[in-house]
Write an enzyme that holds these catalytic residues in place. Structure first.
Site, PDB file in Angstrom:
ATOM      1  N   ASP A  45       3.980  -5.236   6.581  1.00 47.16           N
ATOM      2  CA  ASP A  45       2.724  -4.879   6.123  1.00 47.16           C
ATOM      3  C   ASP A  45       2.231  -6.077   5.347  1.00 47.16           C
ATOM      4  O   ASP A  45       1.306  -6.021   4.674  1.00 47.16           O
ATOM      5  CB  ASP A  45       2.248  -3.607   5.819  1.00 47.16           C
ATOM      6  N   SER A  46       3.241  -6.805   4.777  1.00 39.36           N
ATOM      7  CA  SER A  46       3.011  -8.080   3.845  1.00 39.36           C
ATOM      8  C   SER A  46       2.000  -8.971   4.760  1.00 39.36           C
ATOM      9  O   SER A  46       1.279  -9.843   4.106  1.00 39.36           O
ATOM     10  CB  SER A  46       4.111  -9.036   3.674  1.00 39.36           C
ATOM     11  N   ASP A  84       6.523  -2.329  10.317  1.00 38.56           N
ATOM     12  CA  ASP A  84       6.209  -1.359   9.240  1.00 38.56           C
ATOM     13  C   ASP A  84       5.298  -0.301   9.717  1.00 38.56           C
ATOM     14  O   ASP A  84       4.401  -0.687  10.417  1.00 38.56           O
ATOM     15  CB  ASP A  84       5.657  -2.391   8.036  1.00 38.56           C
ATOM     16  N   LYS A 112       9.863   0.510   9.977  1.00 36.26           N
ATOM     17  CA  LYS A 112      10.412   0.856   8.961  1.00 36.26           C
ATOM     18  C   LYS A 112       9.208   1.523   7.786  1.00 36.26           C
ATOM     19  O   LYS A 112       8.203   1.185   8.046  1.00 36.26           O
ATOM     20  CB  LYS A 112      10.462  -0.440   8.100  1.00 36.26           C
ATOM     21  N   GLU A 114       8.488   3.154   3.619  1.00 36.35           N
ATOM     22  CA  GLU A 114       8.749   3.283   2.153  1.00 36.35           C
ATOM     23  C   GLU A 114       8.835   4.681   1.716  1.00 36.35           C
ATOM     24  O   GLU A 114       8.083   5.295   1.882  1.00 36.35           O
ATOM     25  CB  GLU A 114       7.542   2.484   1.538  1.00 36.35           C
ATOM     26  N   GLU A 181      13.944  -3.579  -2.589  1.00 36.32           N
ATOM     27  CA  GLU A 181      13.027  -4.511  -3.271  1.00 36.32           C
ATOM     28  C   GLU A 181      12.881  -4.549  -4.795  1.00 36.32           C
ATOM     29  O   GLU A 181      12.756  -3.532  -5.230  1.00 36.32           O
ATOM     30  CB  GLU A 181      11.681  -4.268  -2.626  1.00 36.32           C
TER      31      GLU A 181
HETATM   32  O1  KIV Z   1       6.075  -6.094   4.165  1.00 36.88           O
HETATM   33  C1  KIV Z   1       7.170  -6.782   3.866  1.00 36.88           C
HETATM   34  O2  KIV Z   1       7.176  -7.988   4.255  1.00 36.88           O
HETATM   35  C2  KIV Z   1       8.448  -6.044   3.504  1.00 36.88           C
HETATM   36  C3  KIV Z   1       9.449  -7.037   2.890  1.00 36.88           C
HETATM   37  C4  KIV Z   1       9.025  -7.442   1.616  1.00 36.88           C
HETATM   38  C5  KIV Z   1      10.821  -6.228   2.976  1.00 36.88           C
HETATM   39  O3  KIV Z   1       8.415  -4.883   3.524  1.00 36.88           O
HETATM   40 NA    NA Z   2       6.433  -3.844   4.043  1.00 34.76          NA
END
Ligand code: KIV
Ligand code: NA
Length: 259
Positions: A45-46, A84, A112, A114, A181
């Site tokens: 989600d970056s 994510d 994934k 959090e 992280e």
């Molecule tokens: O969203 C993302 O890019 C991430 C990584 C920083 C692990 O979750």
């Molecule tokens: Na992320």
């Protein structure tokens, strides 16, 4: 290999060969990274920051994620595609499972999310349905507004113990690997030796985890306006782009003297 076989292969890498993960958000990048031998393509989600122009990941929606997971999946990569779960798409176990299912339908091989103890039931709901889950502990970008910034984690024995407890809870719920992280190196090293699944570090120092993940724009130098202190750029795509476009503009304006 099926996605589940890829997941097993990654789990088996613990204590053996390091895992190389990178983010990808589109088809050409996914193809290039896959052709270059990366193990995991994380549609993180970056995305919200480095592709969509939002200030942080709290603006990312499931619709955004599905659009980009599908683009990455069209590259048919050998690498495992991990998507994510964006913020507020896993507020309950039922919602977490529904969101995970949609990401898998879009082409993710794993998802994934959090968090630790508070998320374990949600992890369990997803893994029980046969969908592999990667955890994410330490600095949690989806909580950046509550926390008031991006800070290092695991700076005290108590903080490290809290991460370890969270990790154990999600391992018990079935995660096959955990992103750490911005955990300080000693703590990341301790967690890596203590936990039974691979740790994949970002901002945790060199060789402290079972693998590393980087945001592709940090590696390529293609997002020059914000570069995290731990980034290790291997290219200057921003510079190359500006140079190519300057030449293009000049050539359009003055075709008799092409550069
Ligand atoms: O969203 C993302 O890019 C991430 C990584 C920083 C692990 O979750
Ligand atoms: Na992320």
């Amino acid at each position: 290999m099926t996605a589940l076989q890829k997941v097993e292969a990654i789990r088996d890498r613990k204590g053996k060969r390091a895992i190389a993960a990178l983010t990808a958000y589109d088809y050409p990048t996914a193809r290039l990274l896959d052709e270059s031998g990366v193990d995991v393509l994380l549609v993180g989600d970056s995305l919200g920051m480095v592709v969509l122009g939002f200030p942080d990941t709290t603006h990312v929606t499931l619709e955004h994620m599905l659009h980009h997971v599908a683009a990455v999946a069209r590259a048919k990569p050998n690498a495992l595609v991990v998507g994510d779960l964006p913020i507020h798409t896993y507020d309950t176990p039922e919602q977490a499972l529904e969101t995970a299912r949609r990401l898998v339908e879009a082409g993710a091989g794993a998802v994934k999310l959090e968090g630790g103890v508070s998320e374990a039931e949600k992890v369990r709901a997803i893994t029980s349905a046969g969908i592999p889950v990667m955890g994410h502990l330490g600095m949690l970008p989806q909580r950046v507004l509550e926390e008031g910034g991006y800070r290092k984690k695991g700076r005290t024995p108590e903080q490290t113990e809290a991460i370890r407890e969270g990790a154990q809870a999600i391992i018990d719920a079935g995660v096959f690997a955990i992103v750490l992280e911005s955990v300080v190196p000693d703590s990341a090293r301790f967690l890596t030796t203590t936990l039974s699944v691979p740790t994949i570090g970002i901002g945790c120092g060199d060789h402290t985890c079972d693998g590393e993940v980087a945001v592709i724009t940090d590696l390529l130098g293609s997002y020059p306006w914000f570069v995290p202190p731990f980034a290790k750029p291997q290219a200057d795509v921003a510079g190359a782009t500006r140079e190519a476009v300057r030449r293009y503009v000049k050539n359009v304006e003055n075709p008799s003297h092409p550069q």
